[in-house]
Scaffold this active site. Structure first.
Site, short mmCIF file in Angstrom:
data_model
loop_
_atom_site.label_atom_id
_atom_site.label_comp_id
_atom_site.label_asym_id
_atom_site.label_seq_id
_atom_site.Cartn_x
_atom_site.Cartn_y
_atom_site.Cartn_z
CE LYS A 138 -20.32 50.25 12.83
NZ LYS A 138 -19.57 49.89 11.58
CE1 TYR A 224 -16.97 52.87 15.85
CE2 TYR A 224 -17.62 52.86 13.54
CZ TYR A 224 -17.18 52.18 14.67
OH TYR A 224 -16.96 50.84 14.61
P1 NAD Z 1 -17.88 41.12 5.99
O1 NAD Z 1 -18.57 41.32 4.69
O2 NAD Z 1 -16.39 41.04 5.98
O3 NAD Z 1 -18.43 39.81 6.70
C1 NAD Z 1 -19.79 39.51 6.76
C2 NAD Z 1 -19.97 38.04 7.04
O4 NAD Z 1 -21.34 37.72 7.00
C3 NAD Z 1 -19.26 37.14 6.02
O5 NAD Z 1 -18.60 36.11 6.69
C4 NAD Z 1 -20.40 36.59 5.20
O6 NAD Z 1 -20.13 35.31 4.67
C5 NAD Z 1 -21.52 36.52 6.22
N1 NAD Z 1 -22.84 36.50 5.63
C6 NAD Z 1 -23.81 35.66 6.00
N2 NAD Z 1 -24.91 35.85 5.27
C7 NAD Z 1 -24.62 36.83 4.37
C8 NAD Z 1 -25.37 37.46 3.35
N3 NAD Z 1 -26.63 37.14 3.08
N4 NAD Z 1 -24.75 38.42 2.65
C9 NAD Z 1 -23.48 38.79 2.91
N5 NAD Z 1 -22.74 38.23 3.90
C10 NAD Z 1 -23.31 37.24 4.61
O7 NAD Z 1 -18.36 42.29 6.96
P2 NAD Z 1 -17.66 42.79 8.29
O8 NAD Z 1 -16.80 43.95 7.96
O9 NAD Z 1 -17.08 41.67 9.04
O10 NAD Z 1 -18.92 43.40 9.06
C11 NAD Z 1 -19.82 42.58 9.77
C12 NAD Z 1 -20.50 43.44 10.84
O11 NAD Z 1 -19.51 43.94 11.71
C13 NAD Z 1 -21.24 44.65 10.29
O12 NAD Z 1 -22.36 44.91 11.08
C14 NAD Z 1 -20.25 45.77 10.47
O13 NAD Z 1 -20.83 47.06 10.57
C15 NAD Z 1 -19.58 45.36 11.76
N6 NAD Z 1 -18.23 45.90 11.91
C16 NAD Z 1 -17.92 46.53 13.05
C17 NAD Z 1 -16.67 47.07 13.25
C18 NAD Z 1 -16.34 47.75 14.54
O14 NAD Z 1 -15.31 48.39 14.60
N7 NAD Z 1 -17.15 47.59 15.58
C19 NAD Z 1 -15.73 46.97 12.23
C20 NAD Z 1 -16.07 46.29 11.06
C21 NAD Z 1 -17.33 45.75 10.91
#
Ligand code: NAD
Length: 367
Positions: A138, A224
């Site tokens: 999401k 949410y």
């Molecule tokens: P994050 O920034 O910690 O991780 C993102 C990942 O994408 C990194 O590993 C990064 O290297 C990679 N990536 C690849 N190409 C990229 C680019 N061009 N720019 C930036 N990063 C790039 O983010 P996150 O918190 O892990 O979030 C990732 C997804 O998960 C999002 O859609 C977020 O909304 C979702 N999320 C959901 C929940 C939930 O409770 N369901 C919680 C946190 C995050």
């Protein structure tokens, strides 16, 4: 509605054995019972950031119907670390250039897209074209139009699509759905909900860039609260009016910081919501004709707590992501639509799109 799914040779072997069990025992419930450890489906995580590393991979150590089979990462050192930590064979490690070769990998049944929002559409569609079922995090995509493209692409490829809405598998949330939707205390007349946190992270992070995140606190946290109101009432909103506030414009120059909205629902409940990257919120309060119920914290990974007519709910917390992924693996095995399909993500994004339109117009906007 049941989706039709093309059956690959591998699917045939799997469901062949599942089907035999079902025949002997004679019910679809029996099919579920036949999903043994050796029939676990393989999941590949795409994007090894905070959520994959902090929540999904650990949760996959507790799943019964699926396991962490592969990873997709652009960082070779992460590939090395994850390979050692989770015993992932070299053949199941991809980068963004080799991603499409996943089509030939029999170990991987499900691709889980855990990337910045602007990449959700591309990787969901590429995964479906590679013949994999998809879970996408999401918010589903940058806007509702993209969500529709993703749904259409998965349908065309006969693959199941689910959104990472972990709370639908969480018992406090399920209790709120029951109390509200079954009108246990009569019709719900009022819902107040908010979700947010105080952002003190990297000022250059993708979350603060509109092109990558689609928006700020509304997209990330507000989704949410929007969904909280929808699942409490069991209705779809028809119109919205929104306002916003920015107290740190230098940090949130490209995305929304704090947004307030009022939603109109067909049943007439008064529904207000808010989202923020500048306040620590996480509650849902519902007033019904003959009682009330609430959750706080309402939206976290754990520690959810709630009250019904002022008395504690006393419901245990679970590993939400394990329940969510196990359920999707079962859906794939049974060729059954997830309870949180792409359509559920689309419904939320239609509301988000209307909130942004209302922020621009200053008026009520239809959803
Ligand atoms: P994050 O920034 O910690 O991780 C993102 C990942 O994408 C990194 O590993 C990064 O290297 C990679 N990536 C690849 N190409 C990229 C680019 N061009 N720019 C930036 N990063 C790039 O983010 P996150 O918190 O892990 O979030 C990732 C997804 O998960 C999002 O859609 C977020 O909304 C979702 N999320 C959901 C929940 C939930 O409770 N369901 C919680 C946190 C995050």
């Amino acid at each position: 509605m049941k989706p039709t799914i093309k059956t690959s040779r591998r699917d045939f072997i799997r469901t062949g054995s599942l089907g035999a069990g079902a025949l002997v025992l004679g019910s679809s419930l029996s099919v579920l019972a036949c999903t043994k450890a050796d029939k676990r489906l393989g999941i590949a995580l795409v994007g090894l950031g905070g959520y994959s590393g902090g929540q999904l991979a650990p949760a996959l150590q507790h799943t019964k119907n699926c396991y962490l089979a592969g990873i997709v990462t652009g960082t070779p050192s992460k590939a090395e670390d994850w390979s050692k930590k989770y015993n992932i064979p070299k053949n199941n490690i991809y980068n963004y250039q080799t991603f499409d070769d996943i089509a030939n990998n029999k170990d991987i049944d499900i691709v889980y897209v855990v990337l910045p929002v602007s990449m959700h559409k591309e990787y969901t569609i590429r995964a479906a074209k590679a013949g994999k079922h998809v879970i996408c995090e999401k918010p589903m995509a940058l806007n509702a139009a993209e969500c529709q493209e993703m749904i259409d692409a998965c349908k065309k490829a006969d693959r199941l699509l689910s959104i990472g809405y972990r709370l639908h598998f969480e018992p406090h949330t399920q209790e709120v759905m029951r109390l509200g939707q079954k009108q246990v205390f009569g019709k719900v007349t009022k819902v107040e909900t908010g979700n947010g946190f105080t952002y003190n992270g990297d000022p250059n992070a993708w979350r603060l860039k509109k092109a990558l995140a689609g928006g700020g606190g509304l997209m990330d946290m507000g989704i949410y609260a929007i969904q909280g109101a929808r699942y409490t009432l069991g209705e779809e909103p028809i119109a919205v009016k929104a306002t916003q506030e920015k107290t740190r414009p230098e940090l949130f120059k490209d995305v929304d910081e704090t947004v307030f909205w009022e939603l109109q629902f067909p049943g007439g409940a008064k529904v207000t919501g808010k989202s923020s990257y500048n306040h620590d919120w996480g509650y849902l309060r519902a007033q019904a004709e003959k009682g009330n119920f609430e959750l706080e914290p309402a939206y976290g990974y754990g520690g959810l707590d709630g009250k019904i007519n002022g008395k504690p709910m006393q419901i245990p917390n679970i590993i939400q992501q394990a329940a969510q992924m196990d359920d999707f693996a079962t859906c794939v095995s049974l060729k059954k639509q997830s309870r949180v399909p792409g359509e559920e993500g689309l419904k939320d994004m239609k509301v988000v799109d209307a909130i942004y339109r209302s922020l621009d117009s200053g008026k009520w906007e239809k959803i």
